[in-house]
Design a protein around this motif. Structure first.
Motif, PDB file in Angstrom:
ATOM      1  N   ASP A 140       0.855  -0.906  -0.044  1.00  0.00           N
ATOM      2  CA  ASP A 140       0.086  -0.069  -0.123  1.00  0.00           C
ATOM      3  C   ASP A 140       1.043   1.048   0.135  1.00  0.00           C
ATOM      4  OD1 ASP A 140      -3.278   0.443   0.803  1.00  0.00           O
ATOM      5  OD2 ASP A 140      -1.944   2.106   0.962  1.00  0.00           O
ATOM      6  N   ARG A 141       0.357   2.280  -0.900  1.00  0.00           N
ATOM      7  CA  ARG A 141       1.436   3.397  -0.811  1.00  0.00           C
ATOM      8  C   ARG A 141       1.152   4.206   0.441  1.00  0.00           C
ATOM      9  NH1 ARG A 141      -0.857   7.716  -4.982  1.00  0.00           N
ATOM     10  NH2 ARG A 141      -2.569   7.810  -3.628  1.00  0.00           N
ATOM     11  N   SER A 142       0.240   4.062   1.097  1.00  0.00           N
ATOM     12  CA  SER A 142      -0.154   4.883   2.495  1.00  0.00           C
ATOM     13  C   SER A 142       1.063   4.208   3.485  1.00  0.00           C
ATOM     14  CB  SER A 142      -1.298   4.717   2.876  1.00  0.00           C
ATOM     15  OG  SER A 142      -1.547   4.755   4.024  1.00  0.00           O
ATOM     16  N   GLU A 143       1.685   5.237   4.511  1.00  0.00           N
ATOM     17  CA  GLU A 143       2.552   4.621   5.505  1.00  0.00           C
ATOM     18  C   GLU A 143       1.791   4.241   6.763  1.00  0.00           C
ATOM     19  OE1 GLU A 143       5.682   4.349   5.996  1.00  0.00           O
ATOM     20  OE2 GLU A 143       6.615   5.807   4.368  1.00  0.00           O
ATOM     21  N   ARG A 144       0.552   4.717   6.988  1.00  0.00           N
ATOM     22  CA  ARG A 144      -0.340   4.461   7.803  1.00  0.00           C
ATOM     23  C   ARG A 144      -0.827   2.931   7.582  1.00  0.00           C
ATOM     24  NH1 ARG A 144      -4.138   8.955  10.218  1.00  0.00           N
ATOM     25  NH2 ARG A 144      -3.544   7.767  12.200  1.00  0.00           N
ATOM     26  N   ALA A 145      -1.333   2.683   6.133  1.00  0.00           N
ATOM     27  CA  ALA A 145      -1.680   1.323   5.860  1.00  0.00           C
ATOM     28  C   ALA A 145      -0.489   0.268   5.848  1.00  0.00           C
ATOM     29  CB  ALA A 145      -2.387   1.559   4.548  1.00  0.00           C
ATOM     30  N   ALA A 146       0.607   0.823   5.679  1.00  0.00           N
ATOM     31  CA  ALA A 146       1.611  -0.225   5.539  1.00  0.00           C
ATOM     32  C   ALA A 146       1.979  -0.493   7.089  1.00  0.00           C
ATOM     33  CB  ALA A 146       2.721   0.034   4.848  1.00  0.00           C
ATOM     34  N   ASP A 147       1.933   0.417   8.019  1.00  0.00           N
ATOM     35  CA  ASP A 147       2.268  -0.064   9.293  1.00  0.00           C
ATOM     36  C   ASP A 147       0.915  -0.971   9.690  1.00  0.00           C
ATOM     37  OD1 ASP A 147       4.474   1.699   9.468  1.00  0.00           O
ATOM     38  OD2 ASP A 147       3.105   3.351  10.547  1.00  0.00           O
ATOM     39  N   LEU A 148      -0.181  -0.738   9.581  1.00  0.00           N
ATOM     40  CA  LEU A 148      -1.242  -1.484  10.035  1.00  0.00           C
ATOM     41  C   LEU A 148      -0.892  -3.089   9.570  1.00  0.00           C
ATOM     42  CD1 LEU A 148      -3.793  -2.034  11.343  1.00  0.00           C
ATOM     43  CD2 LEU A 148      -5.031  -1.257   9.649  1.00  0.00           C
ATOM     44  N   ILE A 149      -0.601  -2.965   7.959  1.00  0.00           N
ATOM     45  CA  ILE A 149      -0.581  -4.449   7.283  1.00  0.00           C
ATOM     46  C   ILE A 149       0.727  -5.022   7.981  1.00  0.00           C
ATOM     47  CG2 ILE A 149       0.408  -5.469   5.154  1.00  0.00           C
ATOM     48  CD1 ILE A 149      -0.890  -2.958   3.671  1.00  0.00           C
ATOM     49  N   ARG A 150       1.740  -4.368   8.502  1.00  0.00           N
ATOM     50  CA  ARG A 150       2.830  -4.973   9.199  1.00  0.00           C
ATOM     51  C   ARG A 150       2.292  -5.578  10.564  1.00  0.00           C
ATOM     52  NH1 ARG A 150       5.501  -0.430   7.820  1.00  0.00           N
ATOM     53  NH2 ARG A 150       6.682  -0.579   5.690  1.00  0.00           N
ATOM     54  N   HIS A 151       1.584  -4.698  11.258  1.00  0.00           N
ATOM     55  CA  HIS A 151       0.895  -5.324  12.514  1.00  0.00           C
ATOM     56  C   HIS A 151       0.191  -6.780  12.409  1.00  0.00           C
ATOM     57  CE1 HIS A 151      -0.909  -5.031  16.664  1.00  0.00           C
ATOM     58  NE2 HIS A 151      -1.973  -5.119  15.921  1.00  0.00           N
ATOM     59  N   ASN A 152      -0.601  -6.672  11.348  1.00  0.00           N
ATOM     60  CA  ASN A 152      -1.718  -7.752  11.084  1.00  0.00           C
ATOM     61  C   ASN A 152      -0.837  -8.782  10.787  1.00  0.00           C
ATOM     62  OD1 ASN A 152      -4.215  -6.526  11.707  1.00  0.00           O
ATOM     63  ND2 ASN A 152      -4.373  -5.554   9.731  1.00  0.00           N
TER      64      ASN A 152
END
Ligand code: SAM
Length: 371
Positions: A82-94
């Motif tokens: 995902d281009r969004s940093e916030r989305a990428a952080d959530l993906i990493r968490h998941n």
């Protein structure tokens, strides 16, 4: 981010807490998650379980739910982007909490797809996939999956946007869901065939506010030429309900054989089949063995798709009955009557009043009038 845990299929993951007062579409969450797309995700997980691509790119992950499900439930190697940093952080968490081995990237999807090949590429953008289809067509090895939620431009309700994005004239007809699906398919196909590759639709459908394509890609100019032969037009009469289909890139101008008005071209769009029956049969067989919250709806969708005719337009039973000033009889009895007269007839998967047939319009009108 204030997170809540959600379960879809066999996958548990976190999404931002959303204001329950907010109506669809999920508006102000820092990372997007729409529970109404569960059926869209369920069908893809079911299909990749059967197709078993070597690897799979979830190009626009948001919470990462789609890629997490493909990795965890189908056992396919996955990259979620995902281009969004916030989305990428959530993906990493998941990904971390799932214990799965999944690559997570935070790039513009076009940049990522321009530099890497994935056996299956899945586009699930906000609205139109048009800006991403060229790089996806080059990145995808064997499979390309595409969601579009910009149904108004695709269906002809916002004509200039539809023409800009899809280089097609969709027009707003009573069979707009069919036109939208085939306009999207025709566009994606044109993006693929210029690289001398062909396309076989495996499972394509219109549902609620989105269109979804699952396509198999084939190598070679001959495959591309076979695909090109399926691009064409619906020629619609502006004066009555008559329409016909025409293959080819430039439609022949012609007059309506029923009322004499000059026919109008709807397209270019995909003509021919939008599903592969063997694939649908395999999905039906596998459905009981997967965990899918929308399984009963998928089962109905697959059954309807399997009996649906390949025509690129349908008649709306109620519009027809209204134009004849009769109250509509049950649609099933009309279908049975047409079949008993030797014609093919079916329902369509996206509307309870849609009727597909190869019977000529005057005969269909006679049947609906009680003949
Ligand atoms: N696939 C998700 C799911 O099933 O829940 C939903 C994806 S959401 C509709 C679209 C996502 O695309 C957003 O998270 C957004 O940040 C991301 N996005 C938008 N433009 C992008 C781009 N150019 N490259 C990569 N991601 C992008």
């Amino acid at each position: 981010m204030d997170l809540v845990e959600v379960t879809e299929g066999r996958t548990r993951f976190f999404v931002p807490r959303q204001d329950p007062g907010l109506q669809f579409p999920p508006g102000n969450a820092p990372v997007f998650y729409n529970p109404r797309m569960e059926l869209n995700r369920d069908t893809t997980v079911l299909l990749v379980t059967l197709l078993r691509p070597r690897d799979y790119l979830d190009a626009m992950g948001a919470s990462g739910v789609r890629g997490l499900r493909v990795a965890g439930e189908a056992g396919i190697p996955v990259t979620i982007n995902d281009r969004s940093e916030r989305a990428a952080d959530l993906i990493r968490h998941n990904v971390e909490t799932s214990g799965l081995e999944i690559e997570v990237t935070c790039q513009d999807a076009n940049v990522l797809m321009s530099g890497r090949r994935f056996d299956a590429v899945d586009l699930d953008p906000f609205g139109t996939p048009a800006p991403f289809t060229d790089s996806a067509a080059r990145s995808a090895g064997n499979y390309l999956f595409v969601t579009a939620t910009d149904t108004a431009p695709l269906c002809g309700a916002h004509l200039p946007a539809g023409m800009r994005r899809y280089f097609s004239r969709p027009r707003n007809t009573e069979y707009h869901a069919e036109v939208g699906l085939r306009t999207l398919l025709g566009f994606v196909v044109r993006e693929v065939i210029r690289y001398d590759r062909g396309v076989e639709p495996l499972f394509c459908y219109a549902h609620e506010h989105f269109h979804r394509l699952h396509l198999r890609l084939r190598s070679g100019a001959a495959a591309a030429d076979r695909t090109l032969a399926r691009i064409g037009y619906v020629m619609q009469c502006p004066g009555c309900l008559y329409r016909t289909e025409e293959a080819g890139i430039l439609p022949e101008p012609a007059d309506c054989p029923l009322c004499g008005a000059r026919l109008v071209a709807v397209g270019p769009l995909w003509t021919g089949r939008i599903n592969d029956d063997q694939t649908l049969a395999a999905m039906q067989e596998a459905l009981p063995s997967v965990t899918a919250g929308t399984a009963p709806r998928i089962s109905r969708l697959l059954s309807t798709c399997r009996q649906e005719l390949d025509t690129s337009s349908h008649y709306d039973h109620h519009v027809l009955a209204g134009s004849l000033r009769v109250s509509p009889a049950g649609i099933e009895s009309v279908i049975e009557r047409l079949r008993s007269l030797g014609y093919s007839a079916s329902r369509a998967h996206y509307s309870g009043t849609a009727l597909k047939t190869d019977a000529p319009l005057p005969l269909l009108q006679e049947v609906i009038s009680g003949g």
